[in-house]
Design an enzyme around this catalytic site. Structure first.
Site, PDB file in Angstrom:
ATOM      1  CE1 TYR A  70       8.693  -1.032 -10.883  1.00 48.03           C
ATOM      2  CE2 TYR A  70       9.348   0.435 -12.662  1.00 48.03           C
ATOM      3  CZ  TYR A  70       8.388  -0.024 -11.774  1.00 48.03           C
ATOM      4  OH  TYR A  70       7.127   0.542 -11.781  1.00 48.03           O
TER       5      TYR A  70
ATOM      6  CB  SER B 284       6.661   1.234 -15.633  1.00 47.44           C
ATOM      7  OG  SER B 284       7.415   2.367 -15.258  1.00 47.44           O
TER       8      SER B 284
HETATM    9  P1  NAD Z   1       1.728   0.005  -4.358  1.00 48.17           P
HETATM   10  O1  NAD Z   1       2.917  -0.329  -3.533  1.00 48.17           O
HETATM   11  O2  NAD Z   1       0.776   1.050  -3.903  1.00 48.17           O
HETATM   12  O3  NAD Z   1       0.852  -1.305  -4.632  1.00 48.17           O
HETATM   13  C1  NAD Z   1       1.441  -2.527  -4.958  1.00 48.17           C
HETATM   14  C2  NAD Z   1       0.433  -3.625  -4.736  1.00 48.17           C
HETATM   15  O4  NAD Z   1       1.065  -4.873  -5.043  1.00 48.17           O
HETATM   16  C3  NAD Z   1      -0.040  -3.740  -3.285  1.00 48.17           C
HETATM   17  O5  NAD Z   1      -1.399  -4.111  -3.259  1.00 48.17           O
HETATM   18  C4  NAD Z   1       0.833  -4.850  -2.722  1.00 48.17           C
HETATM   19  O6  NAD Z   1       0.247  -5.528  -1.611  1.00 48.17           O
HETATM   20  C5  NAD Z   1       0.905  -5.755  -3.936  1.00 48.17           C
HETATM   21  N1  NAD Z   1       2.014  -6.687  -3.898  1.00 48.17           N
HETATM   22  C6  NAD Z   1       3.335  -6.445  -3.720  1.00 48.17           C
HETATM   23  N2  NAD Z   1       4.018  -7.600  -3.717  1.00 48.17           N
HETATM   24  C7  NAD Z   1       3.102  -8.587  -3.908  1.00 48.17           C
HETATM   25  C8  NAD Z   1       3.170 -10.001  -3.987  1.00 48.17           C
HETATM   26  N3  NAD Z   1       4.336 -10.658  -3.879  1.00 48.17           N
HETATM   27  N4  NAD Z   1       2.022 -10.691  -4.172  1.00 48.17           N
HETATM   28  C9  NAD Z   1       0.835 -10.053  -4.258  1.00 48.17           C
HETATM   29  N5  NAD Z   1       0.706  -8.732  -4.183  1.00 48.17           N
HETATM   30  C10 NAD Z   1       1.828  -8.010  -4.011  1.00 48.17           C
HETATM   31  O7  NAD Z   1       2.318   0.321  -5.799  1.00 48.17           O
HETATM   32  P2  NAD Z   1       1.699   1.031  -7.098  1.00 48.17           P
HETATM   33  O8  NAD Z   1       2.494   2.249  -7.330  1.00 48.17           O
HETATM   34  O9  NAD Z   1       0.220   1.083  -7.043  1.00 48.17           O
HETATM   35  O10 NAD Z   1       2.180  -0.011  -8.200  1.00 48.17           O
HETATM   36  C11 NAD Z   1       1.302  -0.858  -8.902  1.00 48.17           C
HETATM   37  C12 NAD Z   1       1.913  -1.232 -10.241  1.00 48.17           C
HETATM   38  O11 NAD Z   1       2.089  -0.052 -11.027  1.00 48.17           O
HETATM   39  C13 NAD Z   1       3.307  -1.867 -10.120  1.00 48.17           C
HETATM   40  O12 NAD Z   1       3.435  -2.898 -11.078  1.00 48.17           O
HETATM   41  C14 NAD Z   1       4.232  -0.717 -10.460  1.00 48.17           C
HETATM   42  O13 NAD Z   1       5.451  -1.152 -10.986  1.00 48.17           O
HETATM   43  C15 NAD Z   1       3.407   0.006 -11.502  1.00 48.17           C
HETATM   44  N6  NAD Z   1       3.787   1.405 -11.701  1.00 48.17           N
HETATM   45  C16 NAD Z   1       3.730   2.318 -10.692  1.00 48.17           C
HETATM   46  C17 NAD Z   1       4.093   3.630 -10.939  1.00 48.17           C
HETATM   47  C18 NAD Z   1       4.026   4.692  -9.886  1.00 48.17           C
HETATM   48  O14 NAD Z   1       4.508   5.808 -10.151  1.00 48.17           O
HETATM   49  N7  NAD Z   1       3.458   4.455  -8.737  1.00 48.17           N
HETATM   50  C19 NAD Z   1       4.519   4.003 -12.206  1.00 48.17           C
HETATM   51  C20 NAD Z   1       4.582   3.050 -13.204  1.00 48.17           C
HETATM   52  C21 NAD Z   1       4.202   1.751 -12.947  1.00 48.17           C
END
Ligand code: NAD
Length: 260
Positions: free
Chosen positions: A155, A142
């Site tokens: 985080y 991130s």
């Molecule tokens: P999201 O909530 O849409 O998806 C998260 C996914 O992780 C889902 O499929 C959920 O079921 C799964 N998950 C959660 N807990 C779990 C567990 N214990 N075991 C297995 N699966 C689990 O979120 P996203 O925004 O797509 O985030 C995905 C990654 O990207 C994360 O690591 C997040 O930190 C990172 N990220 C997101 C952003 C953003 O702006 N959305 C920015 C930077 C980094």
């Protein structure tokens, strides 16, 4: 380009993970999905993306906070698909609070899911990658792997940690055909971020569109969300031969967030 490769993307029933899984399938990789909630919709989406290549799509519902379930998921990938060539560690959660108010169980869950799960999946995937002398590990960090924001201590600690894990393991594998890199997205409009938009709308007494604009304006100079598809294309590049010598990098896709 990735025909015949096997990709495992954690947390891929939603958001960024699903976007990456679709782009890898579109390049011909067979895909193992993981994550909570409905798996049939995401499986169909990824299969449609890889239809031209006849890709196979599997699913394992391991809870990524549990090392034994991660082992079962890796065993499933080995048994049903023959192993993992491309590992995308993406599963992640968020919780927002000051350090002194941070619930202990939320701290433990964020460290387990956003950081330790990548260690466990990597330690299980690397031996076979070494043997083949080819592999790609992509850790979804991130902008918070590079800089901090208040109220996101767990985080930020986990994401800085995964950048460190990426660098250390890339060095261990530097003379092999296995690369390890991190992608550092800024704001991406997924369910994880929509929760923060909703909280912002409630706090400021504004509508959804205005809350999104305010969230972006605070951090992301482009004032545009990054999309899961854009991140998927970067993952495809990191899997390509052109990226053979890209090792241990933390690649920001953040609309200028960390350039400030
Ligand atoms: P999201 O909530 O849409 O998806 C998260 C996914 O992780 C889902 O499929 C959920 O079921 C799964 N998950 C959660 N807990 C779990 C567990 N214990 N075991 C297995 N699966 C689990 O979120 P996203 O925004 O797509 O985030 C995905 C990654 O990207 C994360 O690591 C997040 O930190 C990172 N990220 C997101 C952003 C953003 O702006 N959305 C920015 C930077 C980094």
């Amino acid at each position: 380009m990735l025909k015949g490769k096997i990709a495992l993307v954690t947390g891929s029933t939603s958001g960024i993970g699903l976007g990456i899984a679709c782009r890898l399938a579109a390049q011909g990789a067979h895909v193992v999905l993981n994550g909570f909630g409905d798996a049939e919709g995401p499986k169909a989406e990824v299969a449609a993306a890889g239809k031209a290549h006849g890709v196979r799509v599997g699913y394992h519902g391991a809870d990524m906070s549990k090392p034994a379930e991660i082992e079962a998921m890796m065993a499933y990938a080995a048994k049903e698909f023959g192993g993992v060539d491309i590992l995308v560690n993406n599963a992640g959660i968020q919780h927002v609070a000051n350090v002194e108010d941070f619930p202990i169980e939320k701290w433990d869950a964020i460290i387990a899911i956003n950081l330790s799960s990548a260690f466990h999946a990597m330690r299980l995937a690397i031996p076979a990658m070494r043997k083949k002398n080819w592999g790609r590990i992509i850790n979804i960090a991130s902008a918070h792997g590079l800089v901090a924001s208040a109220q996101k201590s767990a985080y930020v600690a986990a994401k800085h940690g995964i950048v460190g894990l990426t660098k250390a393991s890339a060095l261990e594998l530097a003379t092999t055909g296995v690369t390890v890199n991190a992608i550092c997205p800024g704001w991406v409009l997924t369910p994880l971020v929509q929760k923060q938009v909703d909280a912002r709308a409630a706090k400021d007494g504004v509508d959804n569109e205005e809350a999104k604009r305010r969230l972006l304006a605070e951090k992301q100079p482009s004032l545009q969300f990054t999309t899961p598809e854009e991140l998927g294309e970067l993952a495809v590049f990191l899997c390509s031969a052109a990226a053979n010598n890209v090792k241990g990098q933390a690649w920001a896709v953040d609309g200028g967030w960390t350039a400030q």
